[in-house]
Structures are given as structure tokens and as C-alpha cells.
Design a protein around this motif. Sequence first.
Motif, short mmCIF file in Angstrom:
data_model
loop_
_atom_site.label_atom_id
_atom_site.label_comp_id
_atom_site.label_asym_id
_atom_site.label_seq_id
_atom_site.Cartn_x
_atom_site.Cartn_y
_atom_site.Cartn_z
N ALA A 106 20.15 -0.14 9.38
CA ALA A 106 20.38 1.05 8.56
C ALA A 106 19.07 1.70 8.14
CB ALA A 106 21.21 0.69 7.34
N ASN A 107 19.07 3.01 8.10
CA ASN A 107 17.90 3.73 7.61
C ASN A 107 17.80 3.61 6.09
OD1 ASN A 107 17.18 4.65 10.15
ND2 ASN A 107 18.36 6.53 9.97
N PRO A 108 16.59 3.57 5.54
CA PRO A 108 16.45 3.57 4.08
C PRO A 108 16.92 4.89 3.50
CG PRO A 108 14.32 3.84 5.15
CD PRO A 108 15.29 3.53 6.24
N THR A 109 17.28 4.88 2.23
CA THR A 109 17.75 6.11 1.58
C THR A 109 16.72 7.21 1.66
OG1 THR A 109 19.08 4.80 0.04
CG2 THR A 109 18.59 7.06 -0.59
N HIS A 110 15.47 6.86 1.40
CA HIS A 110 14.35 7.81 1.49
C HIS A 110 13.53 7.40 2.71
CE1 HIS A 110 15.72 8.84 -2.49
NE2 HIS A 110 15.49 7.61 -2.89
N VAL A 111 13.76 8.07 3.83
CA VAL A 111 13.25 7.58 5.10
C VAL A 111 11.72 7.49 5.17
CG1 VAL A 111 15.27 8.21 6.46
CG2 VAL A 111 13.45 9.91 6.10
N GLN A 112 11.02 8.28 4.37
CA GLN A 112 9.57 8.21 4.39
C GLN A 112 9.00 7.12 3.48
OE1 GLN A 112 7.04 11.60 4.49
NE2 GLN A 112 8.58 12.99 5.33
N GLN A 113 9.83 6.53 2.63
CA GLN A 113 9.30 5.59 1.64
C GLN A 113 8.56 4.39 2.25
OE1 GLN A 113 11.95 4.57 -1.59
NE2 GLN A 113 10.67 2.85 -2.26
N PRO A 114 9.08 3.74 3.31
CA PRO A 114 8.31 2.63 3.87
C PRO A 114 6.93 3.05 4.37
CG PRO A 114 10.58 2.56 4.65
CD PRO A 114 10.40 3.88 3.96
N PHE A 115 6.85 4.24 4.96
CA PHE A 115 5.55 4.72 5.45
C PHE A 115 4.63 5.08 4.29
CE2 PHE A 115 2.74 7.91 7.57
CZ PHE A 115 2.28 7.10 8.60
N ILE A 116 5.20 5.71 3.27
CA ILE A 116 4.41 6.03 2.07
C ILE A 116 3.88 4.75 1.43
CG2 ILE A 116 4.58 6.92 -0.29
CD1 ILE A 116 6.59 9.02 0.87
N GLN A 117 4.73 3.71 1.37
CA GLN A 117 4.27 2.43 0.83
C GLN A 117 3.10 1.89 1.64
OE1 GLN A 117 5.73 0.58 -2.08
NE2 GLN A 117 3.58 0.05 -1.77
N SER A 118 3.18 2.04 2.97
CA SER A 118 2.09 1.54 3.82
C SER A 118 0.80 2.32 3.58
CB SER A 118 2.49 1.61 5.29
OG SER A 118 2.43 2.93 5.81
N ILE A 119 0.91 3.61 3.25
CA ILE A 119 -0.27 4.41 2.93
C ILE A 119 -0.90 3.93 1.62
CG2 ILE A 119 -1.06 6.71 2.23
CD1 ILE A 119 1.00 7.89 4.18
N VAL A 120 -0.05 3.74 0.61
CA VAL A 120 -0.54 3.25 -0.68
C VAL A 120 -1.22 1.89 -0.51
CG1 VAL A 120 0.15 2.51 -3.00
CG2 VAL A 120 1.22 4.53 -1.97
N ASP A 121 -0.58 1.01 0.26
CA ASP A 121 -1.16 -0.32 0.49
C ASP A 121 -2.47 -0.23 1.27
OD1 ASP A 121 0.98 -1.37 -0.84
OD2 ASP A 121 2.06 -2.01 0.96
N ASP A 122 -2.53 0.71 2.20
CA ASP A 122 -3.74 0.91 2.98
C ASP A 122 -4.89 1.38 2.08
OD1 ASP A 122 -4.92 0.94 5.70
OD2 ASP A 122 -5.11 3.10 5.38
N LEU A 123 -4.60 2.35 1.23
CA LEU A 123 -5.64 2.87 0.32
C LEU A 123 -6.09 1.81 -0.69
CD1 LEU A 123 -4.20 6.45 -0.36
CD2 LEU A 123 -6.22 5.87 0.99
N ASN A 124 -5.17 0.89 -1.02
CA ASN A 124 -5.51 -0.17 -1.97
C ASN A 124 -6.08 -1.41 -1.30
OD1 ASN A 124 -4.88 1.02 -4.47
ND2 ASN A 124 -2.70 0.64 -4.18
#
Length: 322
Positions: A273-291
Motif C-alpha cells: 500500500a502507498n503511504p497516505t502522504h506519498v512524499q513523506q518517506p522521501f522527505i524523511q530521507s532528505i531530513v535524515d540526509d541533512l542530519n
Amino acid sequence: MIGCGDVTEVKSGPGLYKAAHSVLLGVTNRTLAKAESYALRHGVSRVYPDVAALLADPEIDAVYIATPPAEHKALTLRAAAAGKHVYVEKPMAMNYDECKEMMAACQAAGVRLYVAFYRRAMPRFLQVKDWIDQGAIGTVCTVSILQRQKPAPEELSPETLPWRLRADVAGGGKFLDMGVHVLDMLAFWFGPVSEVHGQAGNRGGVYAVEDTVTATWRHANGVTGVGSWCYVGHDNADRVEITGTQGRIEFEFFADSPLRLVTLAGVKETLVANPTHVQQPFIQSIVDDLNGISVCPGDTQAAAQTSAVADSILDSFRRKSD
């Protein structure tokens, strides 16, 4: 966040404030009332009267550019000059030359540049990658893409034509809006494209940009591909088939439907199943990358290369249209 359009309501915007260690601090929009409405509905604390005011806020670390492609380059250059990391919607820009300018500006400013090819972090597409990487279908030989759509009612009149079908705003038609997602995932699964040939045309006469596209290509690792996109068809179709020496993978790219792994052992269907907010996993990966926690699966150079591949496919049509 710059721009408060439809994509930000469910797909992306909530992911910016629901991702761990991330806060959507403020928004701006060409129409201020729209930004104020968005902020009220999403619990965003700051609304800026314009882009300059947003970029001047020292508490902002990164900027999400959720505008039509015609504005991507200029806004990216402004954000980079202000020392902000950039997350820009796809396609990355109007063409490959603009992509190169954006990458150079961010590199010179010492900021990171990410492009919203968010399917690289969605579980559905990671499952496909796992099957490929694990050799579930043997050595991959070919990939076939088919997308067909009926024109939407608003596409039938110049008065209601969406910006995505205006070359001056979007750079082209639905192929640049939707087809590039497929091209980026192919690069994610099989690596860069080393050779591409394509044709585009306007067969329906409903609007001015291309409505029909065909292409063949070869990845540097030897996988070959063929694609057909028609946005003035009589019905809808969406099929991807990846063929290997020991089986194949079949699925719909844009639908939340089962993935099919077909081998001599039989057919295995897997619903991811797709997540409710489809960009959220990628956004999380960006935040984790920057951190410095983990590496984002997005590849800015690959995103730019996707624009270069699209440019090659659409080149003859664009030259005839000029």
C-alpha cells in the motif's frame, strides 16, 4: 514552502511537518490569501508576503519549491544564494541546461539540492528493486512501459487548460509531468541511460503540446527499454513489465495495485500500500540526509539526466513547434 498548490495538500505538504525532526515553519504563495488559508488548515505558524521575505528568515534551513517548472531555476538560484537547501518539484526544470545551472549554483553556495522523484523511497517501488537486486527474475533483459489516458474535461478547452499542458509554464505536456517519474525509476533500478531515441507528436489536436510519445533506450548496464505514452486515448491503461532470463515483474506504475512476480515457480502477487502522504518517506530521507543519519536515495545528477533523456525524446517535436 514556496507554492501552495494541489500537490502540497496531501502528497507533500503534510510530509514536511510529519517527518521526524522536521517542521514546516512557513509558506508563501503568489496569492497571499491562498498561503494564509493553507497555513490555517495545516497549522503552519508563518505566512510570508513574498519569496524574498521567506528567504530572509534565518530560521529556515531548507526550501521546498512547489511551483510550475518555469519557476524552478530562478527560485532555486535565489534559495541557494540565500544559503538554503533546496527541495524542488519534478521535473527538475524546463530542460537539461537549466538543471545544470541549478546544480552549479547549489554547489557553489554549499547547499544541497534534492528533486521530488519521491517514488525512490516508496515501499512499493523498493519491493520491485529488491526483486531485481536479489535476482528473482534472473538477469534483467528488457523493460516495457505503456501509459494511455483519456483527456480530462478541463483539457478540452483553452479557457480551462491546466498549466501542465502549457509549454511556456511546464516545458511540455503530461509526458514531462508523469512520464519523467517512470524514467527516474528506471534509472534507480537499472542505472543511467546511455542511448535514447524518441518521437513525439500531437495526434488529438486538443492542445498544442505533445500528446503522444514513443521511445526506445538502452541503460549503461545493457538493459533495453521501450515506452509508449498516449494522453488522448479512448480509455486508460498503465503497465510496466520487466523481463528477465528467469521471469518477469508486472505492475501498474501510478495505481496502488498488486505487484506480480512471475517465474517458473508460479505467480506471486504482493500488495504494498502507498503511504497516505506519498512524499513523506522521501522527505524523511532528505531530513535524515541533512542530519547525517542516512543517505537520501534521490540522485540529483540522475534527476538532471532524466531531463536530458526527456529533452532527447521531445527534441524533434519541439523543433517543429518552434
